[in-house]
Design an enzyme around this catalytic site. Sequence first.
Site, mmCIF file in Angstrom:
data_model
loop_
_atom_site.group_PDB
_atom_site.id
_atom_site.type_symbol
_atom_site.label_atom_id
_atom_site.label_comp_id
_atom_site.label_asym_id
_atom_site.label_seq_id
_atom_site.Cartn_x
_atom_site.Cartn_y
_atom_site.Cartn_z
ATOM 1 N N HIS A 1 21.165 24.172 -2.799
ATOM 2 C CA HIS A 1 19.917 24.188 -3.569
ATOM 3 C C HIS A 1 19.452 22.745 -3.853
ATOM 4 O O HIS A 1 18.291 22.404 -3.617
ATOM 5 C CB HIS A 1 20.180 24.959 -4.869
ATOM 6 C CG HIS A 1 19.064 24.970 -5.859
ATOM 7 N ND1 HIS A 1 18.287 26.079 -6.085
ATOM 8 C CD2 HIS A 1 18.603 24.015 -6.709
ATOM 9 C CE1 HIS A 1 17.402 25.803 -7.013
ATOM 10 N NE2 HIS A 1 17.564 24.556 -7.410
ATOM 11 N N GLU A 2 20.373 21.912 -4.308
ATOM 12 C CA GLU A 2 20.018 20.523 -4.624
ATOM 13 C C GLU A 2 19.655 19.742 -3.362
ATOM 14 O O GLU A 2 18.776 18.883 -3.391
ATOM 15 C CB GLU A 2 21.160 19.833 -5.371
ATOM 16 C CG GLU A 2 21.474 20.437 -6.722
ATOM 17 C CD GLU A 2 20.274 20.559 -7.641
ATOM 18 O OE1 GLU A 2 19.396 19.674 -7.628
ATOM 19 O OE2 GLU A 2 20.208 21.574 -8.369
ATOM 20 N N HIS B 1 15.985 20.369 -2.590
ATOM 21 C CA HIS B 1 15.101 19.449 -3.339
ATOM 22 C C HIS B 1 15.119 18.063 -2.694
ATOM 23 O O HIS B 1 14.074 17.434 -2.508
ATOM 24 C CB HIS B 1 15.582 19.303 -4.791
ATOM 25 C CG HIS B 1 15.411 20.497 -5.663
ATOM 26 N ND1 HIS B 1 14.208 21.111 -5.878
ATOM 27 C CD2 HIS B 1 16.314 21.189 -6.412
ATOM 28 C CE1 HIS B 1 14.371 22.121 -6.715
ATOM 29 N NE2 HIS B 1 15.643 22.201 -7.047
#
Length: 143
Positions: free
Chosen positions: A66-67, A70
């Site tokens: 997920h990170e 980003h």
Amino acid sequence: MNGSIRVGNLFGIPFYINLSWFLILGLMTLSYGGNLGSQFPQLGLGLSLFLGLIAALLLFASVLAHELGHSFVAIKQGIQVKSITLFLFGGLAGLDQEAKTPAGAFWIAIAGPLVSLLLFLGLHFIGSYLIVTGALSCCAFKL
Ligand SMILES: [Zn+2]
């Protein structure tokens, strides 16, 4: 973030683990392992806890993905990512600066949840079409 240990680089991004992460890793290992141990007593305590640890690490791997979502969108916009840190409440991608436009900020913000959604859809698809039984099914599909 104070109390963080640098554990390496991911795609050129410094990767840290905060000490608070070990607390949640331990609690999740006990929770997942305890569930497995009660549903499959034949596994024994050691194997239940080991599988609980694997499940907890896979959950944090999804947080890391997920990170990275980003981070990759930020990098594509020319924004440097200073670090990714896993901590008690999840993950944090530290960007060097804000996006230059509202649309850029939107795409950076939505990229992480899109990665999570893709992981969900992919794993749900695999779970729907693979016949997995026993402790593995419990471990893999109750996260
Ligand atoms: Zn996010």
